[in-house]
Design a protein around this motif. Structure first.
Motif, mmCIF file in Angstrom:
data_model
loop_
_atom_site.group_PDB
_atom_site.id
_atom_site.type_symbol
_atom_site.label_atom_id
_atom_site.label_comp_id
_atom_site.label_asym_id
_atom_site.label_seq_id
_atom_site.Cartn_x
_atom_site.Cartn_y
_atom_site.Cartn_z
ATOM 1 N N LEU A 106 -53.451 -8.123 11.933
ATOM 2 C CA LEU A 106 -53.053 -9.008 13.039
ATOM 3 C C LEU A 106 -54.273 -9.564 13.776
ATOM 4 C CD1 LEU A 106 -50.006 -6.972 14.363
ATOM 5 C CD2 LEU A 106 -49.965 -9.070 12.981
ATOM 6 N N ARG A 107 -55.324 -8.771 13.909
ATOM 7 C CA ARG A 107 -56.565 -9.283 14.524
ATOM 8 C C ARG A 107 -57.175 -10.381 13.654
ATOM 9 N NH1 ARG A 107 -57.045 -3.903 15.769
ATOM 10 N NH2 ARG A 107 -58.385 -3.451 13.986
ATOM 11 N N GLU A 108 -57.126 -10.211 12.331
ATOM 12 C CA GLU A 108 -57.686 -11.205 11.407
ATOM 13 C C GLU A 108 -56.843 -12.475 11.331
ATOM 14 O OE1 GLU A 108 -58.345 -9.480 7.541
ATOM 15 O OE2 GLU A 108 -59.345 -7.744 8.424
ATOM 16 N N HIS A 109 -55.574 -12.371 11.719
ATOM 17 C CA HIS A 109 -54.649 -13.510 11.616
ATOM 18 C C HIS A 109 -53.950 -13.720 12.967
ATOM 19 C CE1 HIS A 109 -55.417 -13.545 7.356
ATOM 20 N NE2 HIS A 109 -55.250 -12.238 7.378
ATOM 21 N N PRO A 110 -54.695 -14.230 13.951
ATOM 22 C CA PRO A 110 -54.142 -14.361 15.304
ATOM 23 C C PRO A 110 -53.054 -15.417 15.448
ATOM 24 C CG PRO A 110 -56.310 -15.374 15.187
ATOM 25 C CD PRO A 110 -56.085 -14.679 13.872
ATOM 26 N N THR A 111 -52.785 -16.170 14.391
ATOM 27 C CA THR A 111 -51.717 -17.177 14.448
ATOM 28 C C THR A 111 -50.330 -16.559 14.269
ATOM 29 O OG1 THR A 111 -52.079 -17.602 12.094
ATOM 30 C CG2 THR A 111 -53.154 -19.096 13.676
ATOM 31 N N ILE A 112 -50.270 -15.296 13.884
ATOM 32 C CA ILE A 112 -48.965 -14.649 13.669
ATOM 33 C C ILE A 112 -48.256 -14.481 15.006
ATOM 34 C CG2 ILE A 112 -47.793 -12.505 12.946
ATOM 35 C CD1 ILE A 112 -49.943 -12.328 10.720
ATOM 36 N N ARG A 113 -47.035 -15.008 15.078
ATOM 37 C CA ARG A 113 -46.217 -14.954 16.297
ATOM 38 C C ARG A 113 -44.928 -14.171 16.098
ATOM 39 N NH1 ARG A 113 -50.230 -15.710 18.082
ATOM 40 N NH2 ARG A 113 -51.165 -17.586 18.857
ATOM 41 N N PHE A 114 -44.625 -13.861 14.832
ATOM 42 C CA PHE A 114 -43.379 -13.168 14.527
ATOM 43 C C PHE A 114 -43.602 -12.198 13.377
ATOM 44 C CE2 PHE A 114 -39.505 -12.667 12.037
ATOM 45 C CZ PHE A 114 -38.574 -12.343 13.005
ATOM 46 N N PRO A 134 -52.643 -3.065 21.428
ATOM 47 C CA PRO A 134 -52.430 -4.280 22.235
ATOM 48 C C PRO A 134 -52.582 -5.522 21.356
ATOM 49 C CG PRO A 134 -54.648 -3.431 22.577
ATOM 50 C CD PRO A 134 -53.953 -2.471 21.636
ATOM 51 N N PHE A 135 -51.767 -6.507 21.617
ATOM 52 C CA PHE A 135 -51.861 -7.775 20.890
ATOM 53 C C PHE A 135 -52.583 -8.785 21.762
ATOM 54 C CE2 PHE A 135 -47.716 -6.046 19.261
ATOM 55 C CZ PHE A 135 -48.191 -5.703 18.004
ATOM 56 N N SER A 136 -53.395 -9.650 21.129
ATOM 57 C CA SER A 136 -54.125 -10.660 21.894
ATOM 58 C C SER A 136 -53.208 -11.769 22.389
ATOM 59 C CB SER A 136 -55.256 -11.235 21.047
ATOM 60 O OG SER A 136 -54.736 -11.809 19.879
ATOM 61 N N SER A 137 -52.072 -11.941 21.727
ATOM 62 C CA SER A 137 -51.079 -12.924 22.167
ATOM 63 C C SER A 137 -49.696 -12.345 21.862
ATOM 64 C CB SER A 137 -51.294 -14.254 21.455
ATOM 65 O OG SER A 137 -51.212 -14.077 20.062
ATOM 66 N N PRO A 138 -48.659 -12.900 22.487
ATOM 67 C CA PRO A 138 -47.317 -12.344 22.274
ATOM 68 C C PRO A 138 -46.855 -12.455 20.816
ATOM 69 C CG PRO A 138 -47.332 -13.913 24.100
ATOM 70 C CD PRO A 138 -48.664 -14.004 23.432
ATOM 71 N N ILE A 139 -46.288 -11.375 20.321
ATOM 72 C CA ILE A 139 -45.723 -11.349 18.974
ATOM 73 C C ILE A 139 -44.309 -10.795 19.090
ATOM 74 C CG2 ILE A 139 -45.872 -10.377 16.649
ATOM 75 C CD1 ILE A 139 -48.886 -10.177 16.996
ATOM 76 N N VAL A 140 -43.360 -11.521 18.547
ATOM 77 C CA VAL A 140 -41.968 -11.064 18.499
ATOM 78 C C VAL A 140 -41.828 -10.189 17.256
ATOM 79 C CG1 VAL A 140 -39.558 -11.776 18.231
ATOM 80 C CG2 VAL A 140 -41.109 -13.095 19.702
#
Length: 172
Positions: A106-114, A134-140
């Motif tokens: 997930l750190r390597e692919h910060p575009t993942i949102r779901f 912790p996630f750098s941005s919200p992920i559902v």
């Protein structure tokens, strides 16, 4: 845990550029390991669902379909990297699992949102590897009904309806 027993190892992830959706299974079936393709069992509903959602040419575990998911910003991987060798094919038979580095992915692919968890074993193992990350941005994160032929709780139509949620999170 017995780390000296023979082990089976999973598949490399399907990634593509800028994935917005990550589908996580538990561990590849014997058929998938032999074919070196995700969801190679023709009775598994995964590719049929992907065919309908993304207008794929066919509903099989083909290289073309894997590439089509990459083009549509859908990544596919498994939570478990390896397990003790087992003769059975059921998730409940998994022994001595070693988990993939999902937080690192997930750190390597910060575009993942779901993140769609394909069934109960994937959800159970995901909780173990992600716990306080912790996630750098919200992920559902959503547990989806397993596409496995062993999952008779849901009809194909019910599975398809639940899986449609991934369309809302694709990178556009």
């Amino acid at each position: 845990m017995d780390r000296t027993s023979p082990r089976e190892y999973g598949l490399a992830p399907i990634i593509g550029n800028d994935p917005g959706v990550l589908i996580l299974g538990s561990f590849p079936s014997k058929m998938s390991l032999a074919a070196q393709r995700y969801y190679a069992n023709p009775r598994n509903h995964f590719w049929h669902i992907m065919q309908i959602l993304f207008s794929l040419a066919d509903d099989g575990a083909t290289g073309e379909n894997q590439e089509a998911l990459e083009e549509r910003h859908v990544a596919v991987w498994d939570v478990i990297a390896s397990r003790a060798f087992q003769t059975g094919a059921m998730d409940r038979d998994i022994r001595d699992p070693v988990m993939n580095d999902i937080p690192g992915f997930l750190r390597e692919h910060p575009t993942i949102r779901f993140i769609g968890l394909n069934g109960g074993k994937a959800a159970e193992c995901f909780k173990k590897v992600i716990h306080d990350t912790p996630f750098s941005s919200p992920i559902v994160i959503t547990r989806l009904p397993s596409t496995s032929p062993a999952n008779a709780t849901y009809s194909f139509g019910q599975k398809l309806e639940r899986w449609r949620v991934i369309l809302d999170y694709l990178v556009r």
